[in-house]
Design an enzyme around this catalytic site. Structure first.
Site, short mmCIF file in Angstrom:
data_model
loop_
_atom_site.label_atom_id
_atom_site.label_comp_id
_atom_site.label_asym_id
_atom_site.label_seq_id
_atom_site.Cartn_x
_atom_site.Cartn_y
_atom_site.Cartn_z
N HIS A 1 0.85 -1.19 0.00
CA HIS A 1 0.00 0.00 0.00
C HIS A 1 0.89 1.24 0.00
O HIS A 1 2.12 1.15 0.03
CB HIS A 1 -0.96 0.00 1.19
CG HIS A 1 -0.31 0.00 2.53
ND1 HIS A 1 0.30 -1.12 3.06
CD2 HIS A 1 -0.16 0.99 3.46
CE1 HIS A 1 0.78 -0.84 4.25
NE2 HIS A 1 0.52 0.44 4.52
N HIS B 1 -5.59 -1.55 11.54
CA HIS B 1 -4.80 -2.75 11.78
C HIS B 1 -5.64 -3.72 12.59
O HIS B 1 -6.49 -3.31 13.39
CB HIS B 1 -3.51 -2.44 12.56
CG HIS B 1 -2.55 -1.57 11.84
ND1 HIS B 1 -1.59 -2.06 10.98
CD2 HIS B 1 -2.39 -0.22 11.83
CE1 HIS B 1 -0.87 -1.06 10.49
NE2 HIS B 1 -1.35 0.08 10.99
N HIS C 1 6.45 -6.28 11.40
CA HIS C 1 5.72 -5.03 11.61
C HIS C 1 5.10 -4.98 13.01
O HIS C 1 3.89 -4.90 13.18
CB HIS C 1 4.64 -4.87 10.54
CG HIS C 1 4.08 -3.47 10.43
ND1 HIS C 1 3.15 -2.97 11.31
CD2 HIS C 1 4.31 -2.48 9.55
CE1 HIS C 1 2.83 -1.73 10.97
NE2 HIS C 1 3.53 -1.40 9.90
N ASP D 1 -0.10 -4.56 5.90
CA ASP D 1 -1.01 -4.04 6.93
C ASP D 1 -2.43 -4.37 6.50
O ASP D 1 -2.84 -4.03 5.37
CB ASP D 1 -0.85 -2.52 7.07
CG ASP D 1 0.51 -2.14 7.64
OD1 ASP D 1 1.25 -3.06 8.04
OD2 ASP D 1 0.82 -0.94 7.67
#
Length: 884
Positions: free
Chosen positions: A83, A446, A468, A195
């Protein structure tokens, strides 16, 4: 299809040596035990995929980049951008313009459209404002715009194959255009979530598990660890309560957000709330940023990529516009009534209460940081944090409600800090008091701990790699996942690699070949049927990692390959060998030989022209010799042999391939030795011996043609010695003195004083210490007897009376007239006897067997009297059988 390994074999893989090509290598260049600068490398079967290329929002210059120096980017085949957020995509211009990257870059259409404006604005902001006195420019706006054509776009739920790597993007639900990527390399399926969010919101499609695909490796975020968020309605109510509380006391509300992503979701929430609360409609909602205004056009363009709520609003407002008849009325779901867009703070009249959505969300620099420094000293104002705050950023520090904050934008605006003093840099910081309120209400797109764990369980991948996430959050999630292994038969392996750490995971995937074309029509046995079924043979074609089994005729249609058949021919001229001998030699090597008769088509191929054919037939007619058609045979089902009797030419023809070439070479080896091999000579001699009705001139001609037919006894004796030396070594010598019969008996039997005959073993008890065969008789008389015996043997074609073979301390004697073996050692005697018999058979009949009466001993030492070769051969249990 290829047979799959059983479960027991699969479980034993860990104990077996693993080929490096069967290992999945995972490198974390960024985003390992941290949030920011996401960049990961996966390697399998010689293919390399790079996942994301972001920068750390809390760092500057080269320290904000992933550790690109730790990996050779020239080996990367494809780079996938999940993204447009800066921590996932802002290092892409650097990769494309400043490194040796040579691969291809893919992202979705919406991601590229927003990425263009977002990175361009990010470059301008970083070049105009920074907390560093000496800024490092990683790439320019020109670098960014010049690399845009290198980025390729793909749609959701479409599969693309690049260099044998298959990729499929799925909606991730994080921001517009965000994608999860399913990557398939040689049958290994890897799902990279990036994500992602599974929460139902007002404009995005939530992430779902890909259906019909067995995931082998799951690479997922762990941003919130195991912590869970309150229900969505409760968070929206808390958000409105916090905002209205600040507005009711006459303050201003600052909502730091990313320019795109959660900002659009918050605008929809505020627009809906203002619509139902008229008392708030006089208070403006500002959405500031030139990039935000431009990117809103992208949101209006990609309505088809959003959820049903946005599509419903679009249809509803389109109907309202059509009903009003006013074409100037805005009909899009992103055309707000209560939200105003601002290009910059220069046009902002900072008077009275308002709600301000400003970027960046981490409050490092830019408009949001400038407003924070302006509004922080007033206790009536408030800051509402709605996104995830990265460690080391002002957003993270502000959550701790410090009494003072460091002025960055004010310092840059006044020119302070450009003149460095020799003192500590901390003394030069301008501090601003913080009196405003700070609230945190998470609307980060998220997954929380519960949603992430449920997604991992639903995917059911045997290997999970967490990225992440801060280290403590990541470790808490890892512990939770490992605790669930107690209830599972197949244990899940969880990895949490740090930056620059390599993880190697062994995978052995079954190679499965798809049967296509004619072979696919073959009926395979079912599980209930016994037996292995018919043998399936074809051409195995590999395209990348895909295997297809097909018939050679289907290569053009299913593989796009042009086929060429190479026919090989070889001509050999033999001097005397007949077809019967050739066939006998070939059958001894290859088994049954199939006779296929004459082949007129082959004869026509041999003729160079029609005129030559007529001339040849005319000559044959003049000679009045009947033409014999060539005889054709098939060897091993692939090599055709044609024998032309008149020219004695043998023609070999076969279809060229690796197997047929090997068989043809073996056939030629047999043909080239058929006239000279001892076995062939023996075979031809057997055939010629009993056909007495043949004409003498024909027999003489055949003997003349065959170089082995006229061999003398000396040549055969030399061949016999050669074969014996190959078996027993070089200590072999001829016996020059013959055995002489006694004067009292015509036989060679020796008797003792009691009249009993002695066996050969008793006679040879001292043979190993003696080297001649004479007995202590009168030398003159012995010489005459020996001379007479030698003359008789020479007349029979026997060059020497016998052969003496020495092996270590043992001695064996072989008398060539009757091939009798004398040796005190029974093992050596039997061995010599067998070798002699085979050797005599190989080199054909050695010589005639003597007609004088002899005594031959059997295994027990008893005497057997005979008068000739026929008598000897007819006795059972003989140690030596005479060969005629």
């Amino acid at each position: 299809m290829a047979a799959k390994r059983k479960a027991a074999a699969m479980n034993a893989v860990d104990d077996e040596p693993v080929d490096p090509s069967d290992e999945l290598a995972f490198y974390c260049l960024g985003g390992g035990n941290e949030v920011g600068r996401s960049c990961h490398i996966i390697q399998y079967k010689g293919k390399t995929v790079m996942l994301d290329a972001g920068m750390h929002p809390a760092k500057e210059g080269f320290s904000a980049l992933p550790f690109f120096d730790e990996f050779d980017l020239s080996t990367v085949d494809i780079l996938l951008i999940s993204h447009f957020h800066v921590d996932h995509s802002s290092a892409l211009p650097y990769v494309l313009s400043k490194t040796n990257f040579k691969g291809r870059v893919f992202m979705t259409h919406a991601t590229k459209a927003i990425y263009k404006w977002l990175i361009q604005d990010n470059v301008r902001v970083n070049n105009t404002a920074s907390s560093s006195d000496q800024r490092t420019t990683l790439y320019t706006e020109h670098d960014h715009l010049s690399t845009l054509p290198l980025i390729e776009t793909i749609d959701f739920n479409t599969t693309h194959t690049i260099n044998s790597i298959r990729i499929t993007p799925y909606p991730a639900g994080h921001v517009l255009g965000a994608a999860m990527f399913l990557i398939s390399i040689a049958g290994l399926n890897i799902l990279f979530t990036g994500d992602y969010s599974r929460e139902e919101d007002r404009h995005l499609i939530p992430a779902t598990v890909p259906r019909g695909v067995k995931i082998d490796v799951l690479i997922t975020e762990s941003t919130f660890g195991i912590s869970s968020n309150p229900p969505r309605l409760e968070r929206e109510a808390a958000l409105m309560k916090s905002i209205t509380g600040v507005l009711n006391r006459g303050g201003r509300v600052l909502m730091p957000v990313f320019a795109l992503g959660r900002a659009q979701e918050l605008l929809l929430i505020l627009e809906e709330y203002w619509e139902t609360h008229p008392e708030l409609q006089k208070i403006p909602i500002y959405y500031i940023g030139n990039t935000a205004r431009r990117c809103m056009v992208v949101y209006q363009t990609y309505i088809g990529a959003m959820n049903d709520n946005i599509k419903r609003l679009f249809r509803q407002r389109m109907a309202e516009a059509e009903a009003s008849g006013d074409k100037s009325v805005s009909a899009g779901p992103w055309d707000f009534k209560y939200v105003r867009s601002l290009r910059s703070l220069e046009r902002f009249d900072d008077v009275g209460g308002c709600v301000m959505l400003a970027s960046p969300g981490m409050l490092q620099t830019g408009t949001s940081r400038e407003l924070l420094e302006r509004w922080a000293p007033n206790e009536r104002n408030g800051v509402v944090m709605t996104g995830y705050s990265v460690e080391g950023t002002m957003a993270k520090q502000l959550l701790n409600e410090p009494d003072q904050i460091h002025a960055v934008m004010s310092r840059a605006a006044t020119g302070m800090g450009r003149t460095r003093m020799n003192g500590n840099d901390e003394e030069q910081k301008i501090m601003i008091p913080r009196r405003c309120t700070v609230d945190e209400i998470s609307f980060a797109a998220h997954v929380d701990g519960v949603e992430n764990r449920n997604f991992i369980e639903e995917v059911s991948a045997p290997v999970v790699i967490l990225v992440h996430g801060e280290k403590h959050q990541m470790m808490r999630l890892k512990s939770k996942l490992l605790s669930l292994n107690a209830e599972k038969t197949v244990k899940v392996k969880v990895y949490t690699p740090a930056n620059c750490e390599e993880v190697r995971i062994p995978f052995r995937k079954d190679k499965i070949a798809k049967v296509v074309g004619k072979l696919a029509q073959t009926t395979l046995p079912t599980d209930n049927e016994d037996g292995d079924g018919p043998l399936m043979a074809g051409v195995l074609v590999q395209n990348g990692f895909d295997l297809s089994l097909m018939a050679p005729d289907d290569l053009r249609e299913y593989a796009g390959l042009a086929t060429t058949t190479i026919t090989c021919k070889q001509h050999i001229t033999l001097s005397s060998a007949s077809m019967d001998l050739i066939k006998w030699a070939l059958e001894g090597t290859f088994g049954a030989i199939e006779e296929i008769g004459t082949d007129e088509d082959a004869e026509k191929e041999d003729q160079q022209s029609e005129s030559e054919e007529k001339q040849r037939m005319k000559e044959e007619a003049d000679e009045e010799i009947p033409m014999e058609k060539p005889q054709a045979y098939l060897v091993m089902g692939c090599v055709v042999i044609r024998y032309h009797p008149r020219t004695r030419e043998v023609e070999l023809q076969w279809e060229g391939n690796m197997m047929n070439d090997g068989i043809a070479d073996a056939v030629m080896a047999v043909l080239l030795t058929v006239e000279s091999s001892p076995a062939s000579v023996k075979q031809s001699a057997k055939h010629n011996k009993h056909h007495h009705h043949h004409h003498h001139d024909e027999t003489d001609t055949l003997k003349f043609l065959n170089p082995h037919a006229a061999q003398d006894a000396e040549e055969r004796f030399a061949r016999l010695l050669m074969m014996l030396e190959a078996q027993f070594g070089s200590d072999i010598a001829p016996i020059e003195r013959p055995r002489v019969p006694s004067s009292t008996e015509s036989a060679t039997t020796t008797t003792n004083g009691n009249g009993n005959s002695k066996s050969d073993s008793e006679q040879l008890s001292s043979l190993e210490s003696k080297t001649d065969g004479a007995t202590p008789q009168d030398p003159d008389t012995l010489s005459e007897l020996e001379a007479a015996e030698l003359s008789r043997l020479h007349a029979l074609g026997i060059p020497v009376p016998g052969i003496e073979i020495k092996v270590d301390k043992h001695v064996a004697r072989v008398w060539l007239e009757d091939l009798e073996v004398e040796c005190a050692n029974a093992v050596l005697r039997d061995r010599v006897r067998v070798v002699i018999e085979r050797a005599v058979e190989t080199v054909a009949s050695m010589w005639s067997v003597g007609r004088s009466s002899k005594t031959i001993t059997n295994g027990g030492g008893k005497e057997i009297a005979g008068t000739g070769a026929d008598d000897v051969a007819s006795k059972p249990g003989l140690e030596v059988a005479a060969r005629a």
